[in-house]
Design a protein around this motif. Structure first.
Motif, PDB file in Angstrom:
ATOM      1  N   VAL A   1      -1.968   5.614 102.458  1.00 51.34           N
ATOM      2  CA  VAL A   1      -2.004   4.154 102.379  1.00 51.34           C
ATOM      3  C   VAL A   1      -2.288   3.593 103.766  1.00 51.34           C
ATOM      4  CG1 VAL A   1      -0.700   2.076 101.823  1.00 51.34           C
ATOM      5  CG2 VAL A   1      -0.367   4.162 100.467  1.00 51.34           C
ATOM      6  N   SER A   2      -3.356   2.845 103.864  1.00 53.02           N
ATOM      7  CA  SER A   2      -3.688   2.208 105.135  1.00 53.02           C
ATOM      8  C   SER A   2      -2.899   0.912 105.275  1.00 53.02           C
ATOM      9  CB  SER A   2      -5.190   1.914 105.194  1.00 53.02           C
ATOM     10  OG  SER A   2      -5.477   1.133 106.337  1.00 53.02           O
ATOM     11  N   MET A   3      -2.394   0.673 106.479  1.00 53.17           N
ATOM     12  CA  MET A   3      -1.632  -0.544 106.758  1.00 53.17           C
ATOM     13  C   MET A   3      -2.541  -1.713 107.137  1.00 53.17           C
ATOM     14  SD  MET A   3       1.419   0.262 106.100  1.00 53.17           S
ATOM     15  CE  MET A   3       2.221  -1.210 106.714  1.00 53.17           C
ATOM     16  N   ILE A   4      -3.811  -1.461 107.270  1.00 54.72           N
ATOM     17  CA  ILE A   4      -4.720  -2.505 107.726  1.00 54.72           C
ATOM     18  C   ILE A   4      -4.754  -3.708 106.786  1.00 54.72           C
ATOM     19  CG2 ILE A   4      -7.151  -3.051 108.171  1.00 54.72           C
ATOM     20  CD1 ILE A   4      -7.443  -0.294 109.420  1.00 54.72           C
ATOM     21  N   PRO A   5      -4.882  -3.541 105.439  1.00 54.30           N
ATOM     22  CA  PRO A   5      -4.910  -4.718 104.556  1.00 54.30           C
ATOM     23  C   PRO A   5      -3.641  -5.571 104.653  1.00 54.30           C
ATOM     24  CG  PRO A   5      -5.703  -2.780 103.397  1.00 54.30           C
ATOM     25  CD  PRO A   5      -5.126  -2.292 104.685  1.00 54.30           C
ATOM     26  N   PHE A   6      -2.471  -4.903 104.784  1.00 54.47           N
ATOM     27  CA  PHE A   6      -1.216  -5.651 104.884  1.00 54.47           C
ATOM     28  C   PHE A   6      -1.174  -6.463 106.186  1.00 54.47           C
ATOM     29  CE2 PHE A   6      -0.304  -1.906 102.257  1.00 54.47           C
ATOM     30  CZ  PHE A   6       0.254  -2.507 101.134  1.00 54.47           C
ATOM     31  N   LYS A   7      -1.667  -5.880 107.260  1.00 51.71           N
ATOM     32  CA  LYS A   7      -1.678  -6.578 108.544  1.00 51.71           C
ATOM     33  C   LYS A   7      -2.685  -7.734 108.527  1.00 51.71           C
ATOM     34  CE  LYS A   7       0.043  -2.700 111.236  1.00 51.71           C
ATOM     35  NZ  LYS A   7      -0.170  -1.728 112.315  1.00 51.71           N
ATOM     36  N   GLU A   8      -3.794  -7.546 107.813  1.00 52.92           N
ATOM     37  CA  GLU A   8      -4.764  -8.635 107.706  1.00 52.92           C
ATOM     38  C   GLU A   8      -4.175  -9.820 106.934  1.00 52.92           C
ATOM     39  OE1 GLU A   8      -9.023  -6.260 107.902  1.00 52.92           O
ATOM     40  OE2 GLU A   8      -8.055  -6.559 105.963  1.00 52.92           O
ATOM     41  N   LYS A   9      -3.377  -9.540 105.892  1.00 52.06           N
ATOM     42  CA  LYS A   9      -2.723 -10.619 105.148  1.00 52.06           C
ATOM     43  C   LYS A   9      -1.689 -11.329 106.018  1.00 52.06           C
ATOM     44  CE  LYS A   9      -3.363  -8.790 100.476  1.00 52.06           C
ATOM     45  NZ  LYS A   9      -2.697  -8.292  99.250  1.00 52.06           N
ATOM     46  N   ALA A  10      -0.968 -10.539 106.842  1.00 52.09           N
ATOM     47  CA  ALA A  10       0.016 -11.135 107.745  1.00 52.09           C
ATOM     48  C   ALA A  10      -0.664 -12.053 108.755  1.00 52.09           C
ATOM     49  CB  ALA A  10       0.790 -10.039 108.468  1.00 52.09           C
ATOM     50  N   ILE A  11      -1.830 -11.627 109.232  1.00 54.26           N
ATOM     51  CA  ILE A  11      -2.598 -12.468 110.162  1.00 54.26           C
ATOM     52  C   ILE A  11      -3.021 -13.765 109.497  1.00 54.26           C
ATOM     53  CG2 ILE A  11      -4.800 -12.639 111.405  1.00 54.26           C
ATOM     54  CD1 ILE A  11      -4.522  -9.685 112.089  1.00 54.26           C
ATOM     55  N   GLU A  12      -3.482 -13.658 108.246  1.00 54.86           N
ATOM     56  CA  GLU A  12      -3.928 -14.850 107.514  1.00 54.86           C
ATOM     57  C   GLU A  12      -2.788 -15.859 107.361  1.00 54.86           C
ATOM     58  OE1 GLU A  12      -5.790 -15.993 103.109  1.00 54.86           O
ATOM     59  OE2 GLU A  12      -5.661 -13.890 103.772  1.00 54.86           O
ATOM     60  N   LYS A  13      -1.573 -15.360 107.065  1.00 57.19           N
ATOM     61  CA  LYS A  13      -0.421 -16.240 106.902  1.00 57.19           C
ATOM     62  C   LYS A  13      -0.041 -16.906 108.225  1.00 57.19           C
ATOM     63  CE  LYS A  13       4.419 -16.218 105.419  1.00 57.19           C
ATOM     64  NZ  LYS A  13       5.552 -15.397 104.906  1.00 57.19           N
ATOM     65  N   LYS A  14      -0.030 -16.108 109.290  1.00 55.57           N
ATOM     66  CA  LYS A  14       0.338 -16.644 110.608  1.00 55.57           C
ATOM     67  C   LYS A  14      -0.719 -17.622 111.113  1.00 55.57           C
ATOM     68  CE  LYS A  14       3.111 -12.630 111.885  1.00 55.57           C
ATOM     69  NZ  LYS A  14       4.407 -13.358 111.812  1.00 55.57           N
ATOM     70  N   GLN A  15      -1.985 -17.371 110.749  1.00 59.71           N
ATOM     71  CA  GLN A  15      -3.048 -18.265 111.184  1.00 59.71           C
ATOM     72  C   GLN A  15      -2.902 -19.641 110.530  1.00 59.71           C
ATOM     73  OE1 GLN A  15      -5.492 -17.538 113.592  1.00 59.71           O
ATOM     74  NE2 GLN A  15      -5.663 -19.762 113.443  1.00 59.71           N
ATOM     75  N   LYS A  16      -2.446 -19.658 109.258  1.00 57.31           N
ATOM     76  CA  LYS A  16      -2.219 -20.937 108.580  1.00 57.31           C
ATOM     77  C   LYS A  16      -1.109 -21.727 109.267  1.00 57.31           C
ATOM     78  CE  LYS A  16      -3.832 -19.598 103.968  1.00 57.31           C
ATOM     79  NZ  LYS A  16      -3.434 -19.344 102.554  1.00 57.31           N
ATOM     80  N   GLU A  17      -0.034 -21.005 109.678  1.00 53.47           N
ATOM     81  CA  GLU A  17       1.057 -21.671 110.401  1.00 53.47           C
ATOM     82  C   GLU A  17       0.550 -22.213 111.734  1.00 53.47           C
ATOM     83  OE1 GLU A  17       4.637 -19.326 110.747  1.00 53.47           O
ATOM     84  OE2 GLU A  17       4.149 -18.222 108.914  1.00 53.47           O
ATOM     85  N   LEU A  18      -0.306 -21.432 112.369  1.00 58.19           N
ATOM     86  CA  LEU A  18      -0.848 -21.854 113.655  1.00 58.19           C
ATOM     87  C   LEU A  18      -1.748 -23.073 113.490  1.00 58.19           C
ATOM     88  CD1 LEU A  18      -0.867 -21.055 116.671  1.00 58.19           C
ATOM     89  CD2 LEU A  18      -2.880 -19.653 116.212  1.00 58.19           C
TER      90      LEU A  18
END
Length: 517
Positions: free
Chosen positions: A385-402
Motif C-alpha cells: 500500500v502506497s502512502m502517497i494517495p493518503f498524503k495527497e488527500k491530507a495536502i488537499e484538506k490543509k490547502q483548503k484551510e490555508l
C-alpha cells in the motif's frame, strides 16, 4: 514614484566588504557598528510604512560575489520559485549580488518568471515593466564594475603594503608575531620549532618523520582545528622565504569559476617583494640546504604512465579520518594490502588484504540484490500500500484551510481601507492569521517532501537493483582494473573501512557501503 503597498515580502540582508571593513574600524575604536542591524531597522520601517507582510527574513552572514557561494540567497530563490512572495525587500540592488552576467541572468529570471517585485527603501522595480531588463541590466553592470574597482584597489593596496615590508596574510606566518603596523617579529614560543624543522630536513629527515617528531613533542600545528602535523604543512614552511626575512606577495593568482577557486603560478618578475623586511629565523645556507634535501626526497604521487592497479581507488575511505585508503604492494608477501597513511590513523587503523576487502564489498552488493524488494506488478507486491494517495488527500484538506486563512487575510486589507481597523490592530490581526498559516504551510511542505522522497525511492529501487546486477555480472567477467573501478564508481558513492588495532583476524574489519540511490 509609484510604490506598492501590502505585499508579501522576503527581507534579504547581506554585508558588503566595505561594511566588514567599517565594522573592523569601529571595533578598533571601541565603537559598535552592526551593519545588518542598521539595515534591518531601515527595512522594517519600509514594511511598517507600506503595510507589507514579512513572510521570512534571509540574513547572509558570509560575503561572496557569486550566488553559488551564498546559501541564504539560494534558499530564497528556491522559495521564490514556490510562489511564496510578491516582492523582495533589500537595501539596494547590489546586495543581491555583484557577480558576473551568469549571476545577473539567474536573478533576472527568478524575478521575471515568478513575477516577484524588487523593493528598496528608495526604488521599486517591477519585472512586468518594459524598462525592467534595461534598468536591471544597467544596474547589475554598474554594481559589477564597482566590485571590480574595489577589488583592484584592494589588490593594489596589498601589493603596496608588501613592497613596504608589511605582512598582509590573514594570519602571521608560523614562528612570527605581528604588531599593529603589520611588522613581523620572531615568536619566542614557536620560532625555535621552525628552526628545528629546517635542521631536521637538512639532516635527512623526511616530512613524515618531522611531523611525527613534532607530534611526539606535543607541539600544536598552525591550524588549530588539526590535532596533528601534516607533511603538507612541513612543506609550506620549508619553502617559505618569509623565514629568510623577506616579504613576498603575489606568487599565486586565484581565479574563481563556478564558486571554486583555481590557482596559477605567477612569474617572479610580477611578484611584490621586500627583502630584509624583518628579522630572519633561518640563514640562507640552512634554507638552501633544507630545500635541496626536500626536493631530493620528493617523489610524484602518481605515475601517469602506469596503469591503475587498485580497483578500489577513490572509493574506499578511512572510517577514522575520511581520506582515501591506499594500495600497499607487499613484495615479500603473497598479497597486497590496503591501508591509511595519515599520521592521525597510525596505531588506530590496521591494513588488510585488498582481495578480502574487495570480496567483502562484492558480497555487500550481492546482499542488496537479495534484500531489496523490487516494486513491480508481480503477485508479491499486490498487497503493498502506497502512502502517497493518503498524503495527497491530507495536502488537499490543509490547502483548503490555508485558502480560508488567505481569504481572511485579504479581508483584513479591506477593513483597513474602510477604516474599521487602525494600523496596529491590522498588524496584530494579520500576525495572528500568519501564525496560523505558517504551521499549515510547513505541514504541506513536509508532506510534499515526503511524497517526493517516496516517489524517488520507488524509482531508485526499481532502477538501482537491476543496475547492481549488471555491474556485478560485468565485474566478474573482466580482469581490467580500470574497468572494475569505473563499474564500482557507477553504483557507489564511497565505501568506508575500519579495522581496529586489537582486531587480529585477517578478515576482521568493517566496511559500510554508500550506494548511489
Amino acid at each position: 514614484m509609484y510604490r506598492p503597498n501590502n505585499l508579501d515580502v522576503f527581507i534579504y540582508l547581506r554585508k558588503s566588504r566595505a561594511d566588514i571593513e567599517e565594522e573592523r574600524k569601529a571595533a578598533a575604536e571601541g565603537k559598535e557598528y552592526d551593519t545588518l542591524a542598521r539595515h534591518r531597522r531601515n527595512l522594517l520601517a519600509v514594511v511598517k510604512n507600506e503595510g507589507h507582510t514579512i513572510i521570512d527574513t534571509f540574513e547572509e552572514l558570509e560575503t561572496g560575489e557569486s550566488i553559488i557561494e551564498r546559501a541564504e540567497i539560494q534558499k530564497m530563490l528556491k522559495r521564490m520559485d514556490n510562489g511564496e512572495v510578491e516582492a523582495i525587500l533589500v537595501m539596494d540592488l547590489d546586495r543581491l549580488g555583484r557577480g558576473d552576467m551568469y549571476d545577473s541572468g539567474i536573478l533576472d529570471r527568478a524575478f521575471r518568471y515568478n513575477n516577484v517585485k524588487l523593493v528598496t527603501p528608495t526604488e521599486f522595480f517591477d519585472p512586468e515593466d518594459e524598462s525592467w531588463e534595461l534598468v536591471f541590466g544597467i544596474k547589475s553592470i554598474v554594481a559589477r564594475q564597482e566590485l571590480k574597482s574595489i577589488t583592484k584597489r584592494l589588490q593594489g593596496g596589498r601589493h603596496d603594503k608588501a613592497k613596504m615590508g608589511r605582512s598582509i596574510s590573514k594570519k602571521p606566518p608560523y614562528g612570527y608575531r605581528r604588531d599593529e603596523n603589520l611588522k613581523l617579529h620572531p615568536d619566542p614560543d614557536t620560532a625555535w620549532v621552525v628552526k628545528k624543522m629546517y635542521q631536521m630536513m637538512k639532516d635527512g629527515f623526511g616530512r613524515q618523520a618531522i611531523a611525527q617528531e613534532l607530534d611526539r613533542l606535543e607541539i600544536k600545528p598552525p591550524d588549530q582545528e588539526r590535532k596533528l602535523w601534516s607533511p603538507s604543512t612541513i612543506t609550506a614552511i620549508i619553502k617559505n622565504e618569509v623565514y629568510l626575512g623577506h616579504i613576498i606577495w603575489g606568487k599565486i593568482r586565484y581565479k574563481k569559476r563556478g564558486g571554486k577557486y583555481t590557482k596559477t603560478k605567477v612569474p617572479p618578475e610580477q611578484w611584490s617583494m621586500k627583502p630584509n623586511a624583518h628579522d630572519p629565523l633561518i640563514s640562507q645556507e640552512l634554507w638552501d640546504a633544507a630545500n635541496k634535501a626536500h626536493t631530493g626526497r620528493w617523489r610524484p604521487s602518481t605515475v601517469h604512465s602506469k596503469a591503475l592497479s587498485n580497483p578500489l581507488a577513490g572509493i574506499l575511505k578511512c572510517e577514522v579520518c575520511g581520506y582515501s585508503m591506499l594500495l600497499q604492494p607487499k613484495k615479500d608477501r603473497p598479497h597486497d594490502h590496503i591501508r591509511c597513511n595519515k599520521p592521525q590513523c597510525k596505531g588506530i587503523q590496521k591494513s588488510a588484504i585488498i582481495d578480502l576487502v574487495e570480496n567483502r564489498i562484492l558480497e555487500g552488493l550481492e546482499t542488496y540484490i537479495k534484500e531489496f524488494k523490487i516494486i513491480d506488478n508481480s503477485e508479491n507486491n499486490k498487497d503493498d500500500v502506497s502512502m502517497i494517495p493518503f498524503k495527497e488527500k491530507a495536502i488537499e484538506k490543509k490547502q483548503k484551510e490555508l485558502d480560508k486563512l488567505m481569504l481572511q487575510k485579504s479581508n483584513l486589507h479591506d477593513l483597513l481601507e474602510q477604516g474599521e481597523y487602525d494600523i496596529e490592530t491590522f498588524r496584530e490581526r494579520q500576525q495572528n492569521i500568519i501564525e496560523r498559516m505558517k504551521p499549515l504551510q510547513n505541514e504541506i511542505n513536509t508532506l510534499l517532501a515526503e511524497i517526493e522522497h517516496e516517489r524517488l525511492a520507488e524509482k531508485n529501487v526499481i532502477e538501482f537493483i537491476p543496475k547492481v546486477k549488471t555491474v556485478l555480472d560485468a565485474y566478474y567477467q573482466t580482469d581490467d582494473v580500470e574497468k572494475k573501478n569505473r563499474l564500482l564508481k557507477s553504483i557507489l558513492e564511497k565505501v568506508t573501512y575500519l579495522r581496529k588495532k586489537e582486531w587480529s583476524s585477517k578478515d576482521e574489519f568493517v566496511i559500510q557501503l554508500y550506494p548511489k540511490i
